[in-house]
Write an enzyme that holds these catalytic residues in place. Sequence first.
Site, PDB file in Angstrom:
ATOM      1  N   ARG A  76       2.153   5.997  -3.349  1.00 32.19           N
ATOM      2  CA  ARG A  76       3.130   6.944  -3.884  1.00 32.19           C
ATOM      3  C   ARG A  76       3.178   6.851  -5.409  1.00 32.19           C
ATOM      4  NH1 ARG A  76       4.359   5.857   1.169  1.00 32.19           N
ATOM      5  NH2 ARG A  76       5.682   7.251   2.404  1.00 32.19           N
TER       6      ARG A  76
ATOM      7  N   SER B  84       4.332  13.108  11.151  1.00 28.79           N
ATOM      8  CA  SER B  84       4.131  12.048  10.166  1.00 28.79           C
ATOM      9  C   SER B  84       4.990  12.283   8.918  1.00 28.79           C
ATOM     10  CB  SER B  84       2.654  11.987   9.759  1.00 28.79           C
ATOM     11  OG  SER B  84       2.477  11.086   8.689  1.00 28.79           O
ATOM     12  N   SER B  85       5.700  11.240   8.507  1.00 26.78           N
ATOM     13  CA  SER B  85       6.513  11.336   7.291  1.00 26.78           C
ATOM     14  C   SER B  85       5.651  11.533   6.052  1.00 26.78           C
ATOM     15  CB  SER B  85       7.369  10.076   7.127  1.00 26.78           C
ATOM     16  OG  SER B  85       6.547   8.933   6.956  1.00 26.78           O
ATOM     17  N   GLN B  86       4.343  11.265   6.163  1.00 22.32           N
ATOM     18  CA  GLN B  86       3.456  11.445   5.014  1.00 22.32           C
ATOM     19  C   GLN B  86       3.341  12.914   4.618  1.00 22.32           C
ATOM     20  OE1 GLN B  86      -0.266   9.513   5.887  1.00 22.32           O
ATOM     21  NE2 GLN B  86       0.688   7.519   6.193  1.00 22.32           N
TER      22      GLN B  86
ATOM     23  N   ASP C  42       4.488   1.252  11.938  1.00 18.43           N
ATOM     24  CA  ASP C  42       3.384   0.354  11.602  1.00 18.43           C
ATOM     25  C   ASP C  42       3.622  -1.070  12.099  1.00 18.43           C
ATOM     26  OD1 ASP C  42       1.831   2.291  10.483  1.00 18.43           O
ATOM     27  OD2 ASP C  42       2.335   1.821   8.404  1.00 18.43           O
TER      28      ASP C  42
ATOM     29  N   GLY D 239      -5.857   7.751   5.571  1.00 14.07           N
ATOM     30  CA  GLY D 239      -4.981   8.843   5.983  1.00 14.07           C
ATOM     31  C   GLY D 239      -3.937   9.211   4.950  1.00 14.07           C
TER      32      GLY D 239
ATOM     33  N   ARG E 240      -3.473   4.402  18.848  1.00 10.03           N
ATOM     34  CA  ARG E 240      -3.017   3.019  18.919  1.00 10.03           C
ATOM     35  C   ARG E 240      -2.398   2.666  20.272  1.00 10.03           C
ATOM     36  NH1 ARG E 240      -0.792   2.229  12.636  1.00 10.03           N
ATOM     37  NH2 ARG E 240      -2.866   1.754  11.789  1.00 10.03           N
TER      38      ARG E 240
ATOM     39  N   ARG F  13      -7.867  13.861  12.754  1.00  8.61           N
ATOM     40  CA  ARG F  13      -6.439  13.666  12.501  1.00  8.61           C
ATOM     41  C   ARG F  13      -5.854  14.949  11.912  1.00  8.61           C
ATOM     42  NH1 ARG F  13      -5.515   7.917   9.590  1.00  8.61           N
ATOM     43  NH2 ARG F  13      -3.362   8.428  10.148  1.00  8.61           N
TER      44      ARG F  13
ATOM     45  N   LYS G 107       0.834  -1.200   0.000  1.00 11.98           N
ATOM     46  CA  LYS G 107       0.000   0.000   0.000  1.00 11.98           C
ATOM     47  C   LYS G 107       0.873   1.256   0.000  1.00 11.98           C
ATOM     48  CE  LYS G 107      -2.417   1.032   3.793  1.00 11.98           C
ATOM     49  NZ  LYS G 107      -2.253   2.418   4.279  1.00 11.98           N
TER      50      LYS G 107
END
Length: 434
Positions: free
Chosen positions: A29, A169-171, A313, A94, A344, A122, A24
């Site tokens: 990406r 977050s690296s996102q 994760d 997300g 989490r 979020r 995923k």
Amino acid sequence: MMQNIILTKDNKQINGTVHLTGSKSECNRALIIEALSNGKVHVENISDAADTVLLAGILRSAVGSGQMAVGVEADSLLTTNNPPLTTVDIGPAGTAMRFLTAYFAIQDNEVTLTGSQRMKERPIGILVDALRELGAHIDYEEKEGFPPIKLKGSFEQQTSKISIKGNISSQYITALLLIAARLPFGLELHIEGELTSRPYVEMTLVMLETANIKHNWHDNVITISNQEFATTSLHIEPDWSAASYWYAIAALADKAELFLTDLTPYSLQGDSVITEIMANFGITSQFKDGGVQLTKEAKPLSRKIFDLKECPDLAQTVIVVCAALDHEATFTGLETLKIKETDRILALQTELAKMGVKLIEKGQVYKLDCSEKFIPEKMFINTYHDHRMAMAFAPLALIVPQLEFENGPVVDKSYPAFWTDLAKQGFNVQEIEA
């Protein structure tokens, strides 16, 4: 009616072959890169994860007439004009929210991005602030700093130099890097402080490099100039995050011989570090015959500290395995877990308490206390709309006689075939109406 899953295992042995879906992380990406490349980049081995299917559909609707449809095979082309998107609901996805925020920020059309109730809780403010500084026009529709957001088009770049904190977050960072080559003046991204989930940023840059987008990374600055994508294909490797649950199953089994197809030792995915982590629990990984062979060997547990900063994760998976094995380990690098699909940390604490295990938080350090652990005859697992809660706790079926999982289909988000694959490997999987 919501469907729950009853999971049992008649013995503590596992032997077989598992075919995993595409990653995923890689696929999401790649789909953005494909959309930004104007048809030059093609994605192969697309994941069937729900998040990826959703993102592909949104991007397919967003690309122009005559361009290659995003997320479909090369011989399938769009032949009609798509009406402009006005509202995009990404549900609980997300990654899609972060990546599409950056993608739509540099498009011409006005788009509102929204999602599930949890998605509205979020944070997105750090990314929105960075995009606004670059020249994007973005408004919050409800709560400041959180979705839904309205992206108003008419992007005019104001600067190429922006700073962003590395411990979020690296996102956010990846979202900016993905659009960098399409910015008229390129991007000079300064990362403040220590970088969390570094492998995910490295994955992004390698995939961009495959599409001919060059970068320079010196100290804490990543620079990407305005440049063109090359005609190429991006092949998606199977998902190492999904593989981690099979490593956990092998770790809790008395005897394990598992073959996971198509995985390689040269992965872009940070979660491939699961091979090193699970070696501590007696799981050897032998790459051969186009995949990896997992074998369980008797080994005393010794490692006491797990730093999961670069692979958050995997946190639920590793923590549950340690709890099952009475291994009172300490964990660091969990800072981002509270803003995932659920909190989490709280979810782990709540569910582990059902077998007497405590996950004790002291600042940014977490320690397992198994002193009051017991094995219940039955255990009900709340999933909190979080796919990884279901899959991380599933290996406990080798320890607990019967598990019941709330909302079994929650796994569709990243690994739709999870319960089916468990059944193929000798688990008893029963669907019931809740």
